[in-house]
Design an enzyme around this catalytic site. Structure first.
Site, short mmCIF file in Angstrom:
data_model
loop_
_atom_site.label_atom_id
_atom_site.label_comp_id
_atom_site.label_asym_id
_atom_site.label_seq_id
_atom_site.Cartn_x
_atom_site.Cartn_y
_atom_site.Cartn_z
N SER A 101 -0.97 -2.84 14.91
CA SER A 101 -0.83 -3.72 13.75
C SER A 101 0.53 -3.70 13.07
O SER A 101 0.80 -4.54 12.20
CB SER A 101 -1.90 -3.37 12.70
OG SER A 101 -3.12 -3.97 13.06
N LYS A 143 2.12 -3.75 2.32
CA LYS A 143 0.91 -4.33 2.88
C LYS A 143 -0.22 -4.14 1.87
O LYS A 143 -0.33 -3.07 1.26
CB LYS A 143 0.58 -3.64 4.20
CG LYS A 143 -0.58 -4.26 4.96
CD LYS A 143 -0.77 -3.57 6.31
CE LYS A 143 -1.90 -4.21 7.12
NZ LYS A 143 -2.05 -3.59 8.46
N SER A 189 -2.23 -6.73 12.42
CA SER A 189 -2.70 -7.16 11.12
C SER A 189 -1.63 -7.18 10.04
O SER A 189 -1.83 -7.83 9.01
CB SER A 189 -3.84 -6.24 10.66
OG SER A 189 -3.35 -4.93 10.44
#
Lengths: 483, 477, 95
Positions: free
Chosen positions: A173, A74, A149
């Site tokens: 997330s 990420k 997210s």
């Protein structure tokens, strides 16, 4: 090659069936072919291949098991020499000068960085639409959101653009996009995985974890990620057990708590039905179902939307255009430089949360908002303690519905926030939780089953997930249209 | 109308740790800009603070020294504001639960000892520096200082004059250096003071509106700034105006304070507990271990010097004003057979004189306590006179060796052989018929002349007491 | 709770977020709706509850006072918007 599990890839590398360079090449090509998903912000082919070559040179019987395995990260984790944007324009030119502890640990076991995945800006979002670098599309249906997210990581794993990925989870997330994309996501206990080098959103809630195809793969990744880090004052000083070793235990006698509040109003019928089916699988494995109560869980969203923005408003103050990142081109004076830099650099959702957090902490409101939310946080945490007196794990849906259409909720922040109603309380209490693919709704969109464990009880949690995946094949399904 | 001044002080003391309070970067004054600012200090995205145990020890040490409550559980909070030398956009400080609670210090005033309350002392990190030299109209930011540990010591509004404020500051200054927790260097900003000043009609209970004076970085400025401010406030009220609560900057060049209202605009620090730092919980054992390292405190030591060494109040106060001087004195007294008072005089007189002249600290004086003791012993056993001793001291200062070696090498040993002295006196007297006549006719001062002649002939080495005795006997004979 | 536009401007200044005249209404509306959500907290009785700042309430670990960081100015300033003579440059700070 991309249908292989991590264990199979490890075997293939070890036996010489393919090299780390061939493996990296294979995935890099897939990423390119599926660029329309927009799952990655940065792919640095040369760097990835150089790391793969180095892994091939290291390869021997003594090399760590994951040597040469490509992993997507990420874009919230700082990786030295790589662009680390956190999905924001304000870090659009930020080449990290150091490695996050998580990245350092992955490098130490010889894995290869496949790229940096797309995400909601500063991890603030549940749909990946707040990314400055454009939304990620759900591999199961490109008109729908992948969740957020960590949407880029979840989409990448679902579309087999990466064998495994990292994510972070502040209010859901990791779990929510894992559920929307039909992959496995684990949010570890707070303090299990170092936060050093992970761009902070809400420090008392953030936690990094794996997003993988299966629980077995998640355990392999957690073995790398978990462990004490002296650079993080909230890292727990305790050796992590070997999580892969805990898999395969019998489940007979396991008490599964079903929070009444997770099966009530607002839950989509198809999701409810799918979760009930999954529970039957567990009953078949000898587990017992117990009804439990989390009376304050419905207040977790308001509580969270005070605490997280408050911490964020302060955490994001460092983005001021002085030492790194975006600085406005034209300005009159210092105040104007700050204002323009931040207004240009941050997107609408981030600004909204900074504003809310600033307001909640401001003179005269602190007690009514921040202190009140902290008190509520204790009530929510206490609810879990009481529930775990009656059961070993909790189960329920990860999300109230399956993936929604791009744009459907982007104009209504409150509706968007309510998407995290089942995931947020876990962060408030600091507990570990897993989202498992458990089936599909009528539109063919994946449904996630959430399993919540006791604090630092990831071994049991992973075993519970693992046994389910031995009985089902939801996690092996691939999106149609992704060849 | 009679006015009473009310003063409370906030003192920022830079702690003498090796590394910063929340990072492993070094602390050195005057380094190249931004070479001592690590990833944590410049607040790169993702970095986290880790608390330095030594800063906690030093704060506890201070707390114990001022009889304060040590808060075994204290909280680090974020103080949020934007400023270019504050890299995170917040300062890590302590707000609701500081590490040191209420304590006190005693100060000397013309009317006797006075109790000054200490409200609290808390740990926090320093900011960087803004350099306003012109960089094409821009300001330069140096973050070397960012993250240096500070102990902010807040007093009660217990002081009633600028002199009392200075007395308190000096006590505090002595104390932190004694404890070894700060070098107290005011020029380098290791000891900084803000003063809250207000006035009220004598006899009134309520406090007047206060102004906060910033940037007063010497004892002299503290006194002048407060005096100026008191005068300003009294004039203002007597002219029918009101004192405004505000921050004022002292300008030592113009000798005035001026409003900094611009800086105060819309301050709302939004304090909240730092989520990166759980509560700091100190064990009883931790506190006791720190207590065991407490040195004898300056006031106790001064009293002991007065009683044990028979020193006057002023001498004892001077010798205990800093720990190195007091240690030096005690080390010299311990190894010397001479009187403590003699040692005190040498330190306060000769040694201090040389130190001042060369602007050196006693810790690196070329004449060690042992060397001074050796010199005093030679005075004590009459090997040399006090006058010769000064010559020996100078030679020691210049690195010629210890007292014995110098006395030997320079042949400074006193002549105490009465036969030898007598024959020299006889020689002098033989050529001084006129002076003998004068003396015998009652001109006593001629005696001094004759002693001088003898000393001259012996190059000052004759034992003056013996010279006196023998000469007197011969003349009065 | 409805936020006044003035409050929105004030918060914007505190947070260093520019709020244009055309945006103020939208912010006021969105933030008010979020505050309505947040104020559901008031349903819970927290009279005798201690605030919880960190999950699991651990206490702070203290590190030894050791220098562990070397000078990395060059690397750090290589990514800075404006530097000169080793200093970060900003628009003039008025004291």
């Amino acid at each position: 090659m991309h249908t292989k599990s991590l264990t199979q890839l490890v075997e293939g590398l070890r036996s010489g069936e393919f090299s780390a360079v061939e493996l990296a090449q294979w995935y890099l090509d897939r990423i390119e072919r599926h660029a329309n998903l927009n799952a990655f912000i940065t792919v640095d082919r040369e760097l990835t291949l150089a790391q793969a070559r180095a892994a091939d040179q290291r390869a021997s019987q003594d090399a760590p098991p994951l040597n040469g395995i490509p992993v997507a990260h990420k874009d919230i984790f700082c990786a030295e020499g790589m662009l680390t944007t956190c999905g924001s324009r304000i870090l659009g030119n930020f080449t990290a000068p150091y490695d996050a502890t998580v990245i350092e640990r992955f490098k130490a076991v010889g894995t290869v960085i496949l790229g940096k995945t797309n995400m909601d800006e500063f991890a603030m979002g549940s749909s990946n639409e707040t990314s400055y670098y454009g939304p990620v599309r759900n591999p199961w249906n490109p008109e729908l959101v992948p969740g957020g997210s960590s949407g880029g990581s979840a989409a990448a794993v679902a579309a087999r653009l990466a064998p495994a990925a990292t994510g972070t989870d502040t209010g859901g997330s990791i779990r929510q996009p894992a559920a929307f994309c039909g992959v496995t996501g684990l949010k570890p206990s707070y303090g299990r995985v170092s936060r050093y080098g992970m761009v902070a959103f809400a420090s008392s809630l953030d936690q990094g974890g794996p997003i993988t195809r299966s629980v077995a793969d998640a355990a392999l990744l957690l073995d790398v990620m978990a462990g004490f880090d002296p650079r993080d004052s909230t890292s727990v000083e305790q050796e992590a057990p070997e999580f892969t070793a805990a898999l395969g235990q019998e489940l007979s006698g396991l008490r599964i708590g079903l929070p009444r509040q997770y099966f009530g109003e607002g839950l989509d019928a198809a999701v409810q039905e799918t979760v009930r089916e999954a529970l039957k699988v567990y009953e078949g494995l000898g587990a017992k179902l117990v009804d439990v109560d989390l009376p304050n869980s419905e207040l977790c969203v308001p509580c969270y939307y005070v605490l997280a923005p408050s911490e964020a408003s302060s955490n994001l103050s460092r983005f001021d255009g002085v030492r790194y990142g975006h600085r406005a081109e034209h300005y009159d004076d210092l105040m104007d430089m700050y204002m323009r830099t931040r207004s240009e650099g941050f997107g609408a959702e981030v600004k909204r949360r900074i504003m809310i957090g600033t307001y909640a902490l401001s003179a005269g409101y602190y007690d009514a908002y921040y202190v009140k939310a902290q008190k509520l946080r204790r009530l929510i945490a206490d609810d879990f303690d009481r529930a775990f007196e009656q059961c070993d794990v909790l189960m329920g849906p990860t999300t109230p519905s399956t993936a929604f259409a791009l744009g459907a909720k982007s104009d209504d922040p409150v509706a968007m926030y309510l998407n995290d109603i089942y995931t947020i309380s876990v962060n408030l209490a600091g507990l570990p939780a897993l989202s498992l693919p458990a089936g599909f709704d009528a539109r063919g969109m994946p449904v996630g089953l959430q399993v919540i464990g006791r604090y630092f009880d990831e071994s049991r949690l992973l075993n519970v997930g693992y046994r389910y995946q031995q009985e089902t094949d939801w996690h092996d399904r691939m999106p149609a249209g992704i060849e | 109308m009679a006015w009473e001044t009310v003063i409370g002080l906030e003192v920022h003391v830079q702690l003498l740790t090796r590394s910063k309070i929340f990072s492993g970067a070094p602390i050195r004054y005057g380094g190249e800009p931004n070479t001592q600012a690590c990833a944590v200090d410049i607040a790169l995205p993702g970095v986290l603070p880790v608390m330095n145990v030594e800063a906690a020890r030093m704060a506890v040490k201070f707390g114990l020294a001022v009889d304060a409550n040590i808060n075994r559980r204290s909280i680090f909070a974020r103080k949020n504001y934007f400023y270019p030398d504050l890299p995170k956009g917040y300062q890590i400080s302590q707000f609701e639960l500081p590490i040191v609670g209420a304590g006190h210090l005693m100060i000397d005033t013309p009317s006797g000892e006075k109790h000054i309350g200490i409200t609290r002392a808390h740990l926090e990190e320093d900011a960087g520096k803004s350099l306003h030299e012109d960089f094409h109209g821009m300001t330069g930011i140096d973050l070397n200082r960012a993250g240096t540990p500070l102990l902010e010591i807040v007093s009660e509004p217990d002081m009633r004059s600028a002199q009392e404020a200075v007395a308190y500051l000096k006590r505090l200054h002595t104390l932190v250096r004694y404890l070894g927790i700060s070098d107290g260097n005011m020029q380098e900003g290791s000891f900084r003071c803000d003063a809250n000043v207000s006035v009220r009609p004598a006899g009134q209970q309520e406090y007047g509106t206060r102004a906060e004076l910033k940037n007063i970085n010497s004892f002299r400025f503290v006194e002048r700034a407060i005096e100026f401010e008191v005068e300003r406030q009294v004039e203002r009220i007597e002219d029918g105006g009101e004192v405004v609560q505000e921050t004022r900057l002292y300008d030592p060049n113009k000798h005035e304070t001026r409003s900094m209202r611009s800086k105060e605009e819309a301050h709302d620090y939004r304090y909240f507990p730092d989520p990166d730092l759980p509560p700091m919980v100190l064990s009883e054992e931790f506190v006791e271990q720190v207590r065991a390292t407490l040195p004898e405190l300056p006031q106790a030591r001064q009293q002991r010097f007065e009683s044990d060494y028979d020193l006057g109040h002023d001498d004892a106060a001077q010798l205990t004003a800093d720990r190195d001087t007091a240690d030096y004195f005690e080390a010299a007294v311990k190894t010397s057979a001479g009187e403590a008072k003699t040692t005190a005089n040498w330190i306060i007189g000769e040694l201090s004189g040389y130190l001042n002249e060369e602007n050196r600290e006693i810790a690196d004086a070329p004449v060690s306590a042992d060397m001074l003791a050796g010199l005093i012993d030679r005075i004590h056993d009459n090997t040399i006179s006090g006058k010769i001793a000064k010559e020996v001291f100078k030679a020691m200062w210049q690195g010629e060796g210890d007292a014995d070696a110098i006395i030997e090498a320079r042949g400074l040993k006193q002549i105490s052989d009465s036969g030898a002295i007598e024959s020299i006196i006889d020689e002098i007297l033989a050529g001084s018929a006129a002076q003998i006549e004068q003396y015998r006719s009652g001109q006593q001062k001629v005696f001094g002349y004759l002693v001088g002649q003898v000393m001259k002939a012996t190059k000052g080495k004759a034992n003056p007491q013996q010279v006196n005795e023998i000469l007197r006997k011969k003349l009065d004979g | 709770m409805a936020l006044a536009k003035d409050t929105v401007y004030r918060i914007g200044r505190l947070a260093r977020i520019h709020v244009g005249d055309e945006e103020a209404d939208r912010y006021a509306d969105e933030l008010s709706r979020i505050l309505d959500l947040v104020e559901q907290m008031n349903a819970a009785d927290t009279e005798r509850v201690e605030p919880l700042a960190h999950p699991q309430e651990r206490s702070l670990r203290l590190r030894e006072d050791e220098i562990t960081e070397a000078d990395q100015r060059e690397a750090f300033q290589g990514i800075a918007p404006a530097v000169e003579a080793g200093l970060y440059l900003v628009p003039k700070v008025i004291e």
